[in-house]
Design a protein around this motif. Structure first.
Motif, short mmCIF file in Angstrom:
data_model
loop_
_atom_site.label_atom_id
_atom_site.label_comp_id
_atom_site.label_asym_id
_atom_site.label_seq_id
_atom_site.Cartn_x
_atom_site.Cartn_y
_atom_site.Cartn_z
N ALA A 105 56.65 -72.69 47.78
CA ALA A 105 55.86 -72.16 48.90
C ALA A 105 56.72 -71.88 50.13
CB ALA A 105 54.76 -73.15 49.26
N PHE A 106 58.03 -72.03 49.99
CA PHE A 106 58.89 -71.82 51.16
C PHE A 106 58.75 -70.40 51.71
CE2 PHE A 106 62.40 -75.17 50.03
CZ PHE A 106 61.60 -76.16 50.56
N ARG A 107 58.63 -70.35 53.01
CA ARG A 107 58.52 -69.07 53.69
C ARG A 107 59.89 -68.62 54.21
NH1 ARG A 107 53.82 -66.93 56.66
NH2 ARG A 107 52.64 -68.85 56.31
N TRP A 108 60.71 -69.58 54.68
CA TRP A 108 62.00 -69.22 55.29
C TRP A 108 63.22 -69.81 54.56
CZ3 TRP A 108 58.09 -70.93 58.91
CH2 TRP A 108 57.45 -69.88 59.56
N ILE A 109 63.10 -71.03 54.06
CA ILE A 109 64.26 -71.60 53.35
C ILE A 109 64.55 -70.75 52.12
CG2 ILE A 109 65.08 -73.58 51.98
CD1 ILE A 109 63.65 -75.43 53.91
N GLY A 110 65.82 -70.43 51.95
CA GLY A 110 66.22 -69.58 50.83
C GLY A 110 66.34 -68.11 51.21
N LYS A 111 65.90 -67.78 52.43
CA LYS A 111 65.97 -66.39 52.88
C LYS A 111 67.14 -66.20 53.85
CE LYS A 111 61.64 -65.01 51.41
NZ LYS A 111 60.98 -66.28 51.25
N GLY A 112 67.70 -65.02 53.84
CA GLY A 112 68.84 -64.74 54.73
C GLY A 112 68.39 -64.33 56.12
N ILE A 113 67.67 -65.22 56.77
CA ILE A 113 67.13 -64.87 58.10
C ILE A 113 68.25 -64.77 59.13
CG2 ILE A 113 64.88 -65.91 57.64
CD1 ILE A 113 65.83 -68.21 59.55
N ASP A 114 67.97 -64.02 60.20
CA ASP A 114 68.96 -63.83 61.26
C ASP A 114 69.30 -65.16 61.93
OD1 ASP A 114 68.93 -61.18 60.71
OD2 ASP A 114 68.01 -60.54 62.60
N ARG A 115 70.54 -65.25 62.39
CA ARG A 115 70.95 -66.45 63.12
C ARG A 115 70.35 -66.44 64.54
NH1 ARG A 115 76.64 -65.54 62.83
NH2 ARG A 115 76.28 -63.97 61.23
N VAL A 116 70.14 -67.62 65.07
CA VAL A 116 69.40 -67.75 66.34
C VAL A 116 70.24 -67.43 67.58
CG1 VAL A 116 67.74 -69.45 65.45
CG2 VAL A 116 69.91 -70.25 66.46
N ASP A 117 71.56 -67.34 67.42
CA ASP A 117 72.42 -67.24 68.60
C ASP A 117 73.24 -65.95 68.66
OD1 ASP A 117 73.94 -67.82 66.41
OD2 ASP A 117 74.83 -69.66 67.20
#
Lengths: 751, 159
Positions: free
Chosen positions: A210-222
């Motif tokens: 059910a992960f929504r974000w873990i495992g995804k190449g989301i943008d870095r926060v900084d």
């Protein structure tokens, strides 16, 4: 007790059992005091709450980690410092997943010192290194997010007077479907974070499906802040009334300042406030750093031999030559101490014919961290005697203890800030005389003013502790097309023993990692360390022992293959045939490179090229690399790199790809260009002009493949580096038809 | 040493009066006297490029440029980069390609890329290689290339 070494922490991270006595010790010594200091400066409320509350397991006191503003920004205190490896993003991703809050809403900061942030599984506390952050804290940080979500639900249940079981969350909000009401986390936070944190065992974690974000190449926060110059490093900070300082270090460690021959002239230079003798240096204080630096360079100091030696500080001999030292290592014949053995090598070697035996000696070099941000420290004594201090570091609580000792004040009288790092690479651990903060503290005391001390690049290269060098004697018996015995003796000093003290009864695991831990099926093996103390100060460097040892082992592997008349890829494949994970990894990198071809072959541009292959298993992950090279104008040109990594389980594939590329760059820099050379006790290079690091035009196109085998999570920051130097050198040696056994390749001009 | 009194510098469309020794590099005036710390010190020898700024539109390594020689010229630092149309596009490409890692060299990288693209809107790969020599210890070079290549493409066409 000395702080745990990176190696000890690594061991703790790999073995799951918890060392209870060590854990208790660290918690009691580092923990309780930190709360008081946070209270005393009266900054964030969450920390005051944390301090006032009773003792809780690290990583469970939600308000110590999270603050949510009314406009729904989530401020997270990260136990791990950001230095480019993307850990702030990974922490936002992991906590956000379980909290049910979008990682992009997070503002992540490096947490203050204290017991709450000692989250590394195995209990030993907190440091950023060894590619360990995510893999040692993954479950804890998930749980933290889940606890925080539970608090949001509870606060909403209280406000609406409905059963908690009727509530669900969607990113950033709590929802009561029956009445179609919502409250944002920002609206709930002030009440939610005042509620008692539930028992961690009462809260379950999400199903990974059910992960929504873990495992995804989301943008870095900084990334945006760093693209517009808004990210603040220690060197950028300022406090009111601050003076600047620059130093001239003793040319050789261990010398102390005698007379300053031109003291009066320097004191009279424009802008100079004062001149001070400090540990290992003479310092100039001035309202502006440039004036301080120019004056510090002008100092004529009579440097004298010290009458006593400080603990952990090595005196550099006046005649030290790194080249002579390397040759001495290469000429040693000592058998060394066993690090890893299998079967019986003596039996095989004595029975083998002389024609079936090959041997070779490989040499590795000292290298610099060469992070672009020069070290600095701001030290400020407040009127009430408290010390506030800002410095780049990878282990805040360890630094806190050391600062307390040096300043002679209690830990709870120190406020330590640990800003983001302008480059990591192992530079910011506790190394004696390698950090500016002891001098900054002395200067703040002497002047009664806040001091910002920056080491110029030249002073940094004089005190940067080095990645060790080694000379490694390799010997193998090749029978029926396969290696039947392998002996490896590394004459060296490991970084672990150099920093924490040599144990004559044990081998420093970091001295031999990358020689040990190989998975090839060779029946008779002896890996040994021949310990030789260095006169230099030594350090961890990205991928530590693996940074040099996989070069040695994997290059000699190709020598064994050549001797066996086998293709080096085919021999690797054959010796890994019972290891499905590594066999798959090897196939993956070969496939990514369009199949295996060793060459030499002529490329479309007419250049003659060859490819080399190498593998490594560092920091709980596995990597395999293929390099394609040619010789252009006498120098090696690396055209392309293919690297496959299997870290078991992943959090952010985009960060993994970025980290592998970064590690490739540093591996290339090491194999192509870098070497710290000492002559007459001093380093030849004091800046990038004489110590070149990989420039953009030498960077090849890097192709990264990520294999998610589902095995136990391994490291990311370092594992990409070790197979790069041997892949390159294997290609070059094949292209040239002669073996290169020493880094860097810039030592030679190739025809 | 003589002091250069009343040195006027035009930085990011503002005039600053500074009072520093005349050999002070522009970098230290920007960082230390004016507090514009987005421009970084890395080497002091024009080797790394972390201190890159624009002077009359050209990229300059401010660690070796005496401040006095920038008098009368238009200086642009990273703090004003998004006020420039090209600079704004460069920053957007940096974000799109997730370029920075530790970030320390990136102000300089963005300034160097902006200067190149202002002078040569559609540079070839060779022109890019010749123009951008800033060091990055994190090795973000592939990402920098990807970001610049995107910007270097002629609008509506293929490079």
């Amino acid at each position: 007790m000395k702080p745990l070494t990176e190696h000890e922490l690594a061991e703790l991270a790999q073995e799951t059992p918890i060392n209870v006595s060590r854990r208790n010790f660290l918690l009691s010594s580092a923990g309780v005091a930190a709360g008081a200091l946070v209270l005393s400066v009266g900054i964030p409320l969450r920390q005051a709450r944390a301090a006032a509350a009773t003792k809780m397991a690290p990583g469970t006191r939600v308000p110590a980690f999270l603050q949510i503003t009314p406009d729904n920004r989530i401020i997270l205190q990260s136990p791990f410092v950001e230095g480019g490896q993307g850990i702030f993003t990974a922490m936002a991703q992991i906590v956000g997943e379980e909290l049910d809050a979008e990682p992009a809403r997070f503002i992540v900061e490096n947490a203050p010192t204290g017991a709450d942030y000692q989250v590394m599984v195995g209990g030993p506390g907190r440091m950023t290194g060894g590619s360990m952050s995510v893999r040692t804290s993954y479950q804890t940080m998930r749980k933290l997010g889940a606890l925080a979500r539970q608090l949001m639900l509870q606060a909403a249940a209280n406000q609406w007077q409905v059963p908690l079981s009727e509530l669900i969350t969607e990113p950033g909000i709590v929802l009561h479907k029956t009445s179609n009401r919502t409250l944002s986390y920002g609206e709930l936070a002030s009440k939610a974070l005042d509620l008692p944190v539930p028992d961690p065992d009462s809260v379950s974690l999400k199903d990974p499906q059910a992960f929504r974000w873990i495992g995804k190449g989301i943008d870095r926060v900084d990334v945006y802040e760093k693209s517009v110059g808004k990210a603040n490093y220690t060197i950028d900070l300022k406090v009111d009334g601050m003076l600047h300082a620059a130093v001239q270090h003793a040319p050789r460690l261990g010398l102390v300042a005698g007379d300053i021959l031109n003291l009066k002239q320097v004191q009279a230079m424009p802008g100079v406030h004062s001149v001070h003798k400090v540990t290992g240096a003479v310092a100039v204080v001035a309202p502006h750093w440039w004036d301080a630096k120019r004056a510090a360079e002008a100092l004529q100091v009579d440097w004298q031999a010290a009458t006593s030696q400080r603990q952990g500080v090595r005196s550099m001999p006046a005649d030290f030559s790194s080249e002579a030292f390397s040759e001495m290592l290469a000429n040693r014949t000592e058998a060394g101490k066993d690090a890893e053995t299998a079967g019986d090598i003596s039996k095989v070697f004595s029975a083998a014919t002389p024609e079936s035996i090959i041997s070779a000696t490989y040499q590795t070099q000292y290298v610099h961290h060469a992070q672009l941000e020069p070290p600095s420290t701001i030290a400020q004594f407040h009127d009430d005697g408290r010390l506030e201090i800002w410095l780049p570091n990878q282990a805040p609580d360890m630094f806190l203890r050391d600062i307390a000792k040096r300043a002679g004040i209690a830990e709870d009288q120190i406020i330590l800030h640990s800003p983001i790092l302008g480059g990591f690479f192992g530079r910011h651990f506790l190394y004696p005389d390698a950090n500016p903060y002891p001098q900054a503290i002395e200067l703040a005391k002497a002047t009664g003013k806040p001091i910002k001390l920056i080491w110029s690049r030249e002073e940094e290269f004089l005190r940067d502790p080095l990645r060790p060098m080694a000379a490694v004697r390799m010997k193998a018996a090749i029978e029926n097309g396969v290696p039947t015995a392998l002996e490896v003796i590394s004459a060296c000093e490991g970084p672990g023993e150099a920093i924490s003290g040599h144990d004559p009864d044990n081998v420093d695991g970091m001295a031999v990692e990358g020689l040990t831990g190989k998975s090839y099926q060779i029946a008779n093996v002896r890996i040994a360390q021949d310990y030789v103390e260095n006169p230099t100060m030594l350090a961890y460097w990205r991928s530590v022992g693996n940074s040099m040892n996989d070069f040695v082992y994997e290059c000699f592997f190709d020598e064994m293959a050549d001797k066996a008349g086998a293709d080096p890829y085919e021999l690797r494949k054959a010796l890994l045939k019972d290891n499905p994970r590594l066999s798959h990894l090897l196939e993956t990198v070969v496939k990514s490179a369009g199949g295996w071809k060793r060459g030499p072959f002529t490329a479309a541009d007419g250049s003659k090229r060859a490819r080399g292959i190498a593998m490594a298993s560092p920091f709980g992950s596995h990597t395999a690399t293929i390099a394609e090279v040619s010789i252009e104008q006498g120098q090696v040109k690396v055209h392309e790199i293919w690297e496959a990594i299997d870290p078991g389980t992943i959090v952010n594939p985009a960060i993994i790809e970025a980290q592998v590329k970064s590690a490739v760059a540093l591996g290339l820099s090491q194999v192509l260009l870098e070497e710290v050379i000492y002559q007459q006790g001093e380093p030849l290079a004091r800046n990038y002009d004489m110590y070149p690091i990989l420039p953009p035009h030498m960077m090849p196109k890097v192709h990264v493949s990520i294999v998610e085998s589902g095995e136990k999570m391994g490291g990311i920051g370092e594992p990409g580096l070790p197979p790069v130097p041997p892949a390159v050198v294997n290609a070059v040696s094949h292209l040239l038809g002669r073996r290169i056994r020493r880094m860097p390749l810039s030592r030679e001009t190739f025809a | 040493m003589e002091l250069w009194n009343d040195m006027k510098l035009q930085i990011n469309q503002q005039t600053y009066d500074v009072d520093v020794a005349e050999d002070t590099p522009l970098l230290w005036v920007i960082r230390d006297n004016l507090g514009l710390t987005g421009t970084k010190y890395g080497c002091g020898l024009a080797q790394c490029g972390a201190c890159s700024v624009l002077v009359d539109g050209e990229v300059v390594r401010s660690c070796v440029m005496p401040a006095v020689s920038a008098v009368g010229k238009q200086i642009t630092t990273i703090e004003a980069i998004e006020q420039d149309d090209v600079g704004k596009r460069v920053v957007q490409a940096w974000v799109n390609h997730q370029v920075p890692q530790c970030g320390y060299c990136q102000s300089g990288q963005v300034m160097a890329a902006t200067a190149l693209l202002k002078a040569t809107p559609n540079p070839s790969r060779d022109e890019i290689t010749a123009a951008i020599s800033n060091l990055c210890r994190c090795g973000t070079y592939n990402a920098i290339d990807a970001a610049i290549d995107e910007l270097a493409k002629p609008v509506g066409g293929n490079a």
